[in-house]
Design a protein around this motif. Structure first.
Motif, short mmCIF file in Angstrom:
data_model
loop_
_atom_site.label_atom_id
_atom_site.label_comp_id
_atom_site.label_asym_id
_atom_site.label_seq_id
_atom_site.Cartn_x
_atom_site.Cartn_y
_atom_site.Cartn_z
N CYS A 1 -19.97 13.63 32.98
CA CYS A 1 -19.73 14.56 31.89
C CYS A 1 -18.24 14.88 31.69
O CYS A 1 -17.85 15.33 30.60
CB CYS A 1 -20.51 15.86 32.12
SG CYS A 1 -22.31 15.65 32.02
N SER A 2 -17.42 14.66 32.71
CA SER A 2 -16.03 15.11 32.59
C SER A 2 -14.99 14.03 32.82
O SER A 2 -13.91 14.07 32.24
CB SER A 2 -15.77 16.25 33.58
OG SER A 2 -15.99 15.81 34.92
N ILE A 3 -15.29 13.05 33.66
CA ILE A 3 -14.26 12.11 34.10
C ILE A 3 -14.52 10.67 33.65
O ILE A 3 -13.61 9.96 33.22
CB ILE A 3 -14.13 12.14 35.65
CG1 ILE A 3 -13.70 13.54 36.11
CG2 ILE A 3 -13.12 11.11 36.13
CD1 ILE A 3 -13.70 13.72 37.61
N ALA B 1 -21.55 15.60 37.03
CA ALA B 1 -20.23 16.16 36.72
C ALA B 1 -19.22 15.05 36.44
O ALA B 1 -18.39 15.15 35.52
CB ALA B 1 -19.74 17.03 37.87
N ASN C 1 -24.86 8.99 31.42
CA ASN C 1 -24.68 10.42 31.16
C ASN C 1 -26.05 11.01 30.78
O ASN C 1 -26.78 10.41 29.98
CB ASN C 1 -23.70 10.60 30.01
CG ASN C 1 -23.47 12.04 29.61
OD1 ASN C 1 -24.38 12.71 29.15
ND2 ASN C 1 -22.25 12.51 29.78
N LYS D 1 -16.09 9.06 31.16
CA LYS D 1 -16.00 8.50 29.81
C LYS D 1 -14.65 7.85 29.54
O LYS D 1 -14.60 6.69 29.10
CB LYS D 1 -16.33 9.55 28.76
CG LYS D 1 -16.33 8.96 27.34
CD LYS D 1 -16.77 9.97 26.30
CE LYS D 1 -16.78 9.35 24.90
NZ LYS D 1 -17.23 10.31 23.88
#
Length: 429
Positions: free
Chosen positions: A11-13, A8, A110, A15
């Motif tokens: 995938c969300s924070i 998670a 990722n 990058k």
């Protein structure tokens, strides 16, 4: 649950945080802005397949892979070479050492990005140098039936404590490795505690690295430019928290050294080249740069080695070597390479990156450990003017490296055995 949280985050924070980190690094080294797509799972143009894939984070790991690659090519002569890194200097080193290889950045961990990487290249086998534990990468290799190995594996007590806190995340991945080759028995025991199955103790491939003919030729060119002078090399100097070893060495050199001696400073990172030059000139010491391609003038007291990939030439041109990263708390750079050149070696108290090699070298009388830059420079000057004091240390250094030779051949043999067994099992299934 830990794996879900980890994914998670990626995938969300993470990058945008990674992009911010790269931009920050680019303030000192603009090459961090290059080839971003490779780092974030974008399709790669013309990816080679069925290759021997080596992941080596930066310069040290890339060089450590060199003797292992030589041994692997004896078993897999027709396999192309894929080398991945995380730093621009590592990439540049790989391109220099392996001109026929495909060199690129490894995507961050990722799950989609690493799956894209594995499916693009479909390596014959993968080798992670040192201790690169990328959870999703290891799972992706297992899912795609790519044998993955950990080579030159090491794990400090501090790192073991950190990994133990997330053992539920790393242990299932580590259990999927096809093989793990540890540097020491202590490393093997720590790796096993965090989930590695049956690690083998093979030693350190860095003991197998030898100077190339090209580096010897360049060393002779350096000596011709330097002339008949005593030379002290401060190799791979580091900076941490605003404190630079190069500045300490310069200050001590000004107080202690004789004017006819030459100090060569080669910073570990290219962004510190100019800083080292400025330290010396501000101290009032006549200074030149290697990049000016001029004869080193008799009055010059400091020569800045502002070049990458030429460290073996500097080692061979020197009479005494200090290994940087050891006076500031960065764990020491490679102490083995100058010893392999038969040079008397000095280093400071911070040695956690090369703990075993430093401890063994001290026990073998192959190096000397000191507390401060002044002690380092004073000892270096004593050795320069009284070479009989350092000659036994230099000989012990040669013997010490020779005694630990052979790790690359052991690892390559073990990897070949496993790959052969996998192929036979596939034929009979």
């Amino acid at each position: 649950m830990l794996h879900k949280i980890y994914n998670a985050l990626f995938c969300s924070i993470l990058k945008p945080l990674i992009q911010h980190y790269l931009r920050k690094r680019a303030q000192k080294n603009p090459d961090y802005l290059q080839d971003w797509a490779e780092r974030f799972g974008e399709p790669y143009p013309n990816p080679i397949q069925n290759a021997i894939w080596i992941h080596a984070v930066s310069v040290g790991e890339t060089r450590a892979a060199q003797p292992l690659i030589i041994e692997l090519k004896k078993y897999f002569p027709d396999s192309p070479l894929l080398i991945t890194q995380m730093t621009p200097t590592g990439r540049a080193t790989a391109q220099q050492l392996y001109p026929h290889a495909q060199c690129r950045y490894l995507p961050y961990d990722n799950p989609k990005w690493v799956q894209q990487f594995i499916r693009e290249h479909r390596p014959k086998l993968g080798i992670l140098m040192e201790t690169e534990i990328w959870v999703n990468l290891i799972h992706a290799c297992a899912a795609e039936n790519v044998p993955l190995f950990l080579a030159n594996a090491r794990l400090s007590e501090k790192s073991e404590r950190g990994y133990w806190k997330i053992r539920g995340l790393v242990a299932p991945a580590l259990a999927k490795l096809s093989g793990c080759y540890a540097q020491t028995i202590e490393d093997a025991e720590r790796l096993e505690k965090i989930g590695v199955k049956n690690p083998l103790i093979c030693g350190n491939t860095k003991f197998d690295i030898t100077p190339s003919a090209e580096s010897t030729k360049l060393a002779n060119e350096f000596r011709a430019r330097i002339g008949d002078r005593r030379v002290f090399l401060a190799a791979s100097t580091r900076e941490k928290d605003g404190v630079d070893e190069a500045q300490w060495i310069v200050q001590a050199w000004k107080k202690i050294a004789q004017s006819n001696d030459l100090l060569i400073i080669v910073p570990r990172h290219l962004e510190r080249f100019q800083a080292a030059f400025d330290f010396a000139t501000q101290a009032g010491l006549p200074t030149q740069k290697r990049s000016d391609n001029q004869i080193v003038q008799p009055k010059t007291q400091v020569w800045i080695g502002d070049s990458m990939g030429e460290m073996f030439a500097y080692y061979q041109a020197a009479d005494v070597v200090f290994v940087g990263g050891s006076l500031v708390e960065t764990g020491c750079q490679n102490v083995i390479e100058p010893m392999s050149c038969g040079k008397p070696v000095l280093f400071g108290l911070s040695t956690f990156n090369f703990q075993a090699a430093c401890d063994w070298a001290l026990m073998a009388g192959a190096a000397k450990q000191l507390n401060t830059a002044e002690e380092v420079v004073q000892t270096a000057c004593d050795w320069l003017h009284h070479p009989h004091l350092s000659a036994p240390i230099a000989q012990s250094a040669r013997d010490f490296v020779a005694q630990h030779h052979g790790a690359s051949a052991k690892m390559a043999h073990e990897i070949h055995q496993i790959i052969t067994k996998i192929a036979k099992d596939q034929e009979t299934s």
